[in-house]
Design a protein around this motif. Structure first.
Motif, PDB file in Angstrom:
ATOM      1  N   UNK A  51       0.873  -1.182   0.000  1.00  0.00           N
ATOM      2  CA  UNK A  51       0.000   0.000   0.000  1.00  0.00           C
ATOM      3  C   UNK A  51       0.908   1.230   0.000  1.00  0.00           C
ATOM      4  N   UNK A  52       1.677   1.376  -1.092  1.00  0.00           N
ATOM      5  CA  UNK A  52       2.799   2.314  -1.096  1.00  0.00           C
ATOM      6  C   UNK A  52       2.602   3.551  -1.954  1.00  0.00           C
ATOM      7  N   UNK A  62       1.202 -10.502   3.134  1.00  0.00           N
ATOM      8  CA  UNK A  62       1.902 -10.162   1.893  1.00  0.00           C
ATOM      9  C   UNK A  62       3.371 -10.582   2.006  1.00  0.00           C
ATOM     10  N   UNK A 115       7.210  -9.981   1.669  1.00  0.00           N
ATOM     11  CA  UNK A 115       8.055  -8.781   1.700  1.00  0.00           C
ATOM     12  C   UNK A 115       9.497  -9.155   1.366  1.00  0.00           C
ATOM     13  N   UNK A 150      -0.533   5.557   8.660  1.00  0.00           N
ATOM     14  CA  UNK A 150      -0.301   5.082   7.293  1.00  0.00           C
ATOM     15  C   UNK A 150       0.847   4.091   7.218  1.00  0.00           C
ATOM     16  N   UNK A 151       1.942   4.397   7.906  1.00  0.00           N
ATOM     17  CA  UNK A 151       3.124   3.537   7.754  1.00  0.00           C
ATOM     18  C   UNK A 151       2.904   2.141   8.331  1.00  0.00           C
ATOM     19  N   UNK A 165       0.390   0.328   7.522  1.00  0.00           N
ATOM     20  CA  UNK A 165      -0.185  -0.497   6.455  1.00  0.00           C
ATOM     21  C   UNK A 165       0.646  -0.421   5.181  1.00  0.00           C
ATOM     22  N   UNK A 166       1.697   0.404   5.206  1.00  0.00           N
ATOM     23  CA  UNK A 166       2.486   0.610   4.000  1.00  0.00           C
ATOM     24  C   UNK A 166       3.718  -0.288   4.065  1.00  0.00           C
ATOM     25  N   UNK A 167       4.200  -0.723   2.906  1.00  0.00           N
ATOM     26  CA  UNK A 167       5.304  -1.678   2.884  1.00  0.00           C
ATOM     27  C   UNK A 167       6.670  -1.064   3.045  1.00  0.00           C
ATOM     28  N   UNK A 168       6.758   0.255   3.030  1.00  0.00           N
ATOM     29  CA  UNK A 168       8.055   0.904   3.061  1.00  0.00           C
ATOM     30  C   UNK A 168       8.666   0.822   4.455  1.00  0.00           C
ATOM     31  N   UNK A 210      10.501  -2.087  10.568  1.00  0.00           N
ATOM     32  CA  UNK A 210      11.295  -2.782   9.556  1.00  0.00           C
ATOM     33  C   UNK A 210      10.372  -3.413   8.527  1.00  0.00           C
ATOM     34  N   UNK A 211      10.961  -3.942   7.471  1.00  0.00           N
ATOM     35  CA  UNK A 211      10.217  -4.725   6.488  1.00  0.00           C
ATOM     36  C   UNK A 211       9.543  -5.899   7.189  1.00  0.00           C
ATOM     37  N   UNK A 212       8.304  -6.169   6.837  1.00  0.00           N
ATOM     38  CA  UNK A 212       7.611  -7.312   7.404  1.00  0.00           C
ATOM     39  C   UNK A 212       6.908  -7.009   8.715  1.00  0.00           C
ATOM     40  N   UNK A 238      -0.466  -7.320   8.143  1.00  0.00           N
ATOM     41  CA  UNK A 238      -0.588  -8.343   7.103  1.00  0.00           C
ATOM     42  C   UNK A 238       0.695  -8.510   6.292  1.00  0.00           C
ATOM     43  N   UNK A 239       1.825  -8.467   6.953  1.00  0.00           N
ATOM     44  CA  UNK A 239       3.064  -8.675   6.217  1.00  0.00           C
ATOM     45  C   UNK A 239       3.807  -9.878   6.772  1.00  0.00           C
ATOM     46  N   UNK A 240       4.312 -10.703   5.863  1.00  0.00           N
ATOM     47  CA  UNK A 240       5.136 -11.835   6.283  1.00  0.00           C
ATOM     48  C   UNK A 240       6.559 -11.339   6.510  1.00  0.00           C
ATOM     49  N   UNK A 261      10.457 -10.825   5.900  1.00  0.00           N
ATOM     50  CA  UNK A 261      11.109 -10.725   4.594  1.00  0.00           C
ATOM     51  C   UNK A 261      11.668 -12.061   4.121  1.00  0.00           C
ATOM     52  N   UNK A 262      11.579 -12.255   2.816  1.00  0.00           N
ATOM     53  CA  UNK A 262      12.010 -13.500   2.191  1.00  0.00           C
ATOM     54  C   UNK A 262      13.524 -13.637   2.276  1.00  0.00           C
ATOM     55  N   UNK A 296      16.243 -14.849   0.164  1.00  0.00           N
ATOM     56  CA  UNK A 296      16.376 -15.267  -1.226  1.00  0.00           C
ATOM     57  C   UNK A 296      17.345 -16.419  -1.399  1.00  0.00           C
TER      58      UNK A 296
END
Lengths: 909, 179
Positions: A101-102, A132, A134, B149-150, B152-155, B161-163, B167-169, B171-172, B174
């Motif tokens: 939601x960016x 989601x 990330x 806002x932040x 729900x936002x992915x930034x 931090x990320x994740x 509703x965020x998993x 971080x992957x 890789x």
């Protein structure tokens, strides 16, 4: 042409293209992600699904991917069918599942292909409420920002970066919904064309960091069609301005020149125009201090320089980085006899030679689109990636013509990207490079001959001799004869051979390249041979056309030194970059009065009695002539709020009439520039005198931008001299794509909207292209004498290296480009280094020259030759052709950290 | 004759009756400014910039209010802190142009810009109608108390931090081949 029916309407389409491309060419809206006109189809995103019917009676049809389907005669398809629509909306819903939601904090927002396609596909509510995926981001250098969460895995980035631009350090990693696009470890993206990722990525994974620092939404940028001043290619750009400063540069499509892509120098090297070092006022040097001059003082000072008002001789020194108009205005002020080239003498000799060859009817100077069609290429001595980068990108496409030929033989459509690559594997059209050192194109080169410059000249002469059947010209080492014959045979048997040379290694190699092309032309019957001769700067060609052959910079300095001329006007030029420092010092000291017009302080402005501030490229309307002799008009994007004026406005009396009258005068007065005025916009197309707006119809903040200075809003600035206005009012660009301020079309906010302005996708713009070839080719030429003598007075034969970040004067003043620059270095072979006990990065002194350079030990360089890169502080024009070196204890300032060359010796191995 | 009687006399009597009937009704008007009227929370008055529940600026300088504004009276510039959080470097509303339409509030994706029930904005000097961020920014959340806002936002920003958003998993990794 194939006749097909789309939603009940008949269309005639080109069966050689895919259905998606043809739908877009017809102006229909069909969503897509992974397809790109330059990169073909892979059918990865499944977004462009349409229904194809077997015949007229078929009312069910089947789903096909438009990008993977060739149009056939009598085909019946539907874009609007409910099943196709719901398929597309389901596909985008699944693509969007982990999209964050960016949008409010995303640099792509408002010009995002993903936003456009989401709306177009009708996915407007997120049903998925689970977790989601990330990702962590990487630092990718000063140019490109990375925000991996936003990725929809269309694979466009790696297909562009690896397959199209030949990069090696961006890859797809991991698998399934964990797919990650990045480097194997954090670090600067190495490719010189990384900036295009910003435009290729359909969403905000790769963003422009320089833009993000001064971020403005697309609709708030004031834009105008402009020309990149970074090199002689003259790529078309769209600079954007807000609140008085330049915010970014994006690509502006020109079917003949840059197409869809720019190099990183052109895209990111604009920062100097907002530098706080820029001159704001006219200055007069009094003793050690500079005083600001008022307008009347400036006028009387300028009158003193005019040839009519003074008995002493005033000479003018022009500049290859200044516009044609600036140089012409200077020529008018001082008279053609007193107008001197601002190029270094070697460069001027090369430029005059190139000018002469560009008038020769045996040759054709190819545009980038034509370079991409070449199927055998010989580069003679030019490091294209660093001197004319966009051409290097084109060459990476021309080597694929072999693959296209194989595809045609196997009847695979050329746009079937994956299939064509699979078929061709490593089969490439031959690209041979003669160079003093390994260049960045070596990974696609067939043959690379690395040697000293005189030996390369004799090698090139041997190729010419082999082509023309003059065996006596073949004077190379025995081991090289086979290579000569091979390259000659490749050129001879090609459908469209191409020879490239340039002025960076001196005139001899250009002569040799011309001889090869002439011999090639004589051995074939099919007209002019493509001979691409690269000049170093944006207007080198225009400069050479304006000045006479005798009026070199050396002659100008001599005139000042001898007292024959006592006043000098220097326009947009730093003479210390052009001539030996001692000579310039002497000449400027002798001059009674010296006026310099420039943007930024230089060593030359420091010596000037008067300095007038001039506008940067985006602050003026001007024309430039590129390497092929193509004149292009660059419009003014924004006003300079200081007292800077464009150079021609300072020098010419007729400032009220604008650039147009000056261009007409120039076309009449200068032989060879008669066609210059044809690049001016056709005024009859502007109904009721309406202008083209520089601001979008959504331009915001007009009543608040300046309200802190005064709540009473000033009148909108009026531009009386241009066909463009500094406002939102006027005819939108859609009416005339030749003045395309910014590409936008309803439902298409991203740069992909350019397809709406093209007569067909990847074809010409609807109103034709904007440049004009001014050169007339009617001269008969002859073989040129090439001198192949070596300067054997010292042990190392010198050739020159150039750097994409650093060799161009203006872009190297931008802070972001500075982060990628390296200091002066001397590339030497491993053996030479060992014999002098020099290690990688050590400081080196050149005997008899005051400079300290870093040692750059390269594995492929020939023993007894060296390659030198001089940064702006070095007195590069006093260097001899061969040098002796020793290890030095001086500390090098910048060093070679971050230097990207493939053959750098790794001492650990 | 009857028509004339009906149109004049009856009408006047009815009118008078209606007027006098109001004498006994409580007045809607108040003695402003001595007496302050009740203003509804959704009244579209003076514009403010609010803060999120953690006390940070809600505005992320996305420019949507500026582009939604029909009189173009909002100008701002985005900047960023070291940890990636976007905020406005300056945020200016020219209230002498503002028509209190509320489009900016409707466009705002972070609930930062809000219209308040305050309507007392008259100034003697028109220049004072130009408000900068310092004048606009309040210390509370305004009408919407919980939204950040932040979250729900992915930034990634400082402190998140990320994740770590809703509703965020995590971080992957890789380098892992596990599904």
């Amino acid at each position: 042409m194939a006749k097909i029916v789309i939603d009940g309407v008949d269309y005639e389409v080109n069966p050689d293209n895919n259905l998606l491309q043809e739908c877009l060419s017809q102006g229909l809206d069909l969503p897509y992600f992974c397809w790109h006109p330059c990169m073909g189809s892979v059918g990865a995103c499944r977004q462009c699904a349409v229904i194809q019917y077997r015949d007229e009676d078929d009312d069910k049809g089947m789903l096909v991917m438009a990008c993977m389907t060739p149009p056939t005669d009598g085909m019946i398809i539907s874009i609007e069918d409910e099943q196709a629509k719901s398929f597309r909306s389901n596909v985008i819903e699944s693509l969007m599942i982990s999209h964050p939601h960016d949008c409010p904090v995303c640099e792509e927002g408002g010009e995002c292909h993903l936003q456009d396609m989401t709306l177009m596909s009708g996915h407007n509510y997120r049903r998925y409420d689970k977790e989601k995926v990330t990702h962590r981001n990487q630092y990718l250098g000063p140019f490109i920002g990375h925000e991996m969460n936003r990725c929809i895995t269309c694979y466009r980035c790696v297909r562009y970066y690896d397959d199209y631009a030949g990069g090696t350090d961006l890859s797809a990693q991991a698998s399934h919904h964990h797919v990650y696009f990045g480097r194997h470890e954090e670090g600067v993206l190495e490719s010189e064309f990384s900036g295009n990722l910003v435009e290729v990525c359909p969403t905000g994974v790769f963003t422009d960091r320089t833009f993000s620092e001064n971020y403005t939404r697309k609709w708030d940028l004031q834009t105008a069609p402009s020309i990149c001043t970074g090199c002689a290619v003259g790529c078309n750009t769209t600079p954007g301005e807000r609140y008085g400063t330049l915010r970014r540069i994006t690509n502006r499509y020109n079917s003949d020149v840059n197409g869809y892509f720019l190099c990183d120098r052109g895209r990111f090297g604009y920062g100097y125009s907002s530098s706080d070092q820029r001159f704001a006022d006219p200055l007069q040097r009094k003793n050690e201090t500079a005083e600001i001059m008022d307008d009347s003082a400036v006028q009387s000072m300028l009158d003193g320089f005019s040839s009519e008002n003074t008995s002493v001789t005033t000479i003018g020194i022009g500049s290859p980085r200044a516009s044609t108009e600036a140089n012409y205005a200077l020529r008018c002020l001082v008279g053609a006899d007193n107008f001197f080239s601002g190029m270094s003498d070697e460069e001027f000799e090369s430029a005059n030679l190139i000018l002469q060859l560009n008038k020769d009817k045996a040759f054709h100077s190819p545009s980038i689109r034509e370079i991409e069609q070449a199927d055998a290429i010989l580069i003679v001595g030019e490091d294209v990636t660093n001197t004319a980068p966009r051409i290097a990108l084109a060459l990476r496409q021309s080597v694929r013509n072999k693959a296209m030929e194989l595809a045609d033989q196997s009847r695979i459509p050329r746009w079937q990207d994956a299939a064509v690559r699979e078929l061709a594997q490593h089969d490439r059209s031959p690209l041979s490079i003669l160079s003093g050192y390994k260049t960045r194109l070596d990974d696609v080169a067939d043959d690379e001959i690395i040697d000293s410059i005189p030996r390369l000249a004799s090698f090139a002469q041997a190729i010419a001799g082999s082509l023309s059947g003059k065996a006596e010209q073949i004077q190379v080492e025995d081991g090289q004869v086979a290579a000569v014959e091979k390259i000659a045979e490749q050129l001879k048997s090609a459908k469209r051979p191409l020879v490239i040379a340039g002025s960076s290694q001196g005139a001899e190699l250009i002569k040799a390249a011309a001889n090869i092309a002439r011999a090639l032309g004589e051995s074939r019957a099919d007209g002019a041979i493509d001979l691409c001769l690269l000049t170093p700067e944006v207007n080198s060609m225009g400069m050479a056309m304006l000045s006479t052959e005798e009026n070199s910079l050396g002659a100008a300095l001599e005139k000042l030194r001898s007292g024959e001329a006592s006043k000098v006007v220097i326009v947009e030029n730093d003479l210390y970059r052009r001539a030996p420092h001692g000579l310039v010092d002497e000449a400027l000291e002798k001059a009674e009065q010296c006026l310099v017009i420039d943007q930024l302080p230089t060593a030359t402005t420091a010596k000037a009695d008067f300095v007038l501030p001039c506008t940067a490229f985006a602050e003026q309307e001007s024309s430039y002539i590129n390497y092929e002799g193509r004149a292009q008009l660059s419009f003014q994007v924004h006003r300079n709020h200081a007292r800077a004026k464009s150079s021609w406005q300072w020098l010419s009396a007729a400032t009220e009439e604008g650039i147009e009258s000056l261009m007409h005068d120039c076309a009449d007065a200068v032989p060879g520039l008669a066609k210059l005025c044809e690049i001016l916009p056709d005024k009859s197309q502007f109904v009721g005198g309406m202008k083209v707006p520089r601001q979008s119809h959504r331009y915001s903040g007009r009543t608040a931008m300046k309200s802190h200075l005064g709540v009473h809003e000033p009148k909108q600035a009026v531009d009386s001299q241009s066909v463009m206005s500094f406002s939102m009012e006027g005819i939108s660009s859609q009416k005339d794509a030749s003045i395309l301020a910014s590409s936008w079309s309803p439902q298409w906010n991203s740069n992909q909207s350019i397809s709406k302005f093209q007569s067909e996708v990847n074809g010409e713009l609807k109103q034709g292209h904007t440049g004009k070839l001014v050169m007339e080719r009617n001269a008969e030429g002859a073989y040129l004498e090439v001198s192949v003598s070596e300067d054997s007075s010292a042990e190392l034969q010198l050739s020159r290296a150039h750097q994409i970040f650093g060799s161009d004067e203006l872009s190297s003043r931008s802070s972001v480009i500075k982060q990628r620059m390296v200091g002066s270095y001397l590339g030497i072979s491993e053996e030479d280094a060992r014999s002098k006990r020099i290690r990688q990065g050590d400081s080196i002194a050149i005997v008899g020259v005051e400079a300290s350079l870093s040692a750059c030990i390269r594995s492929s360089i020939k023993n007894g030759s060296a390659v030198i890169y001089c940064d702006e502080t070095m007195d590069s024009h006093s260097l001899p052709r061969s040098i002796n070196i020793s290890k030095s204890n001086n500390e090098v300032q910048t060093g070679i950290k971050g230097l990207i060359i493939s053959d750098l010796m790794d001492e650990d191995n | 004759m009857f028509t004339l009687f009906k149109d004049t006399l009856v009408s006047q009597v009815v009118t008078l009756w209606k007027v006098f009937a109001k004498i006994l009704v409580k007045a809607d008007t108040v003695q402003y400014p001595e007496e302050q009227p009740y203003m509804f929370p959704r009244w579209r008055g003076r514009i403010i910039l609010s803060r999120d529940p953690d006390g940070e600026e809600r505005c992320v300088a996305c420019n949507l209010c500026a582009v939604a504004c029909p009189v173009d009276c909002i100008a701002l510039q985005k900047t960023e802190d070291e940890e990636g959080r976007w905020y406005p470097e300056f945020f200016r509303i020219n209230f002498s142009r503002c028509i209190m339409c509320g489009f900016c509030e409707e466009a705002c994706p972070t609930n930062a810009i809000q219209l308040t029930p305050d309507f007392e904005m008259a100034e003697y000097v028109r220049q004072d109608m130009v408000w900068e961020k310092e004048d606009l920014l309040i210390s509370g959340t305004g009408k919407y108390h919980d939204y950040s806002f932040y979250n729900v936002c992915g930034k990634k920003i400082g402190g998140k931090d990320k994740g770590e958003a809703q509703n965020e998993a995590v971080p992957v990794n890789v380098r892992s081949l596990l599904p």
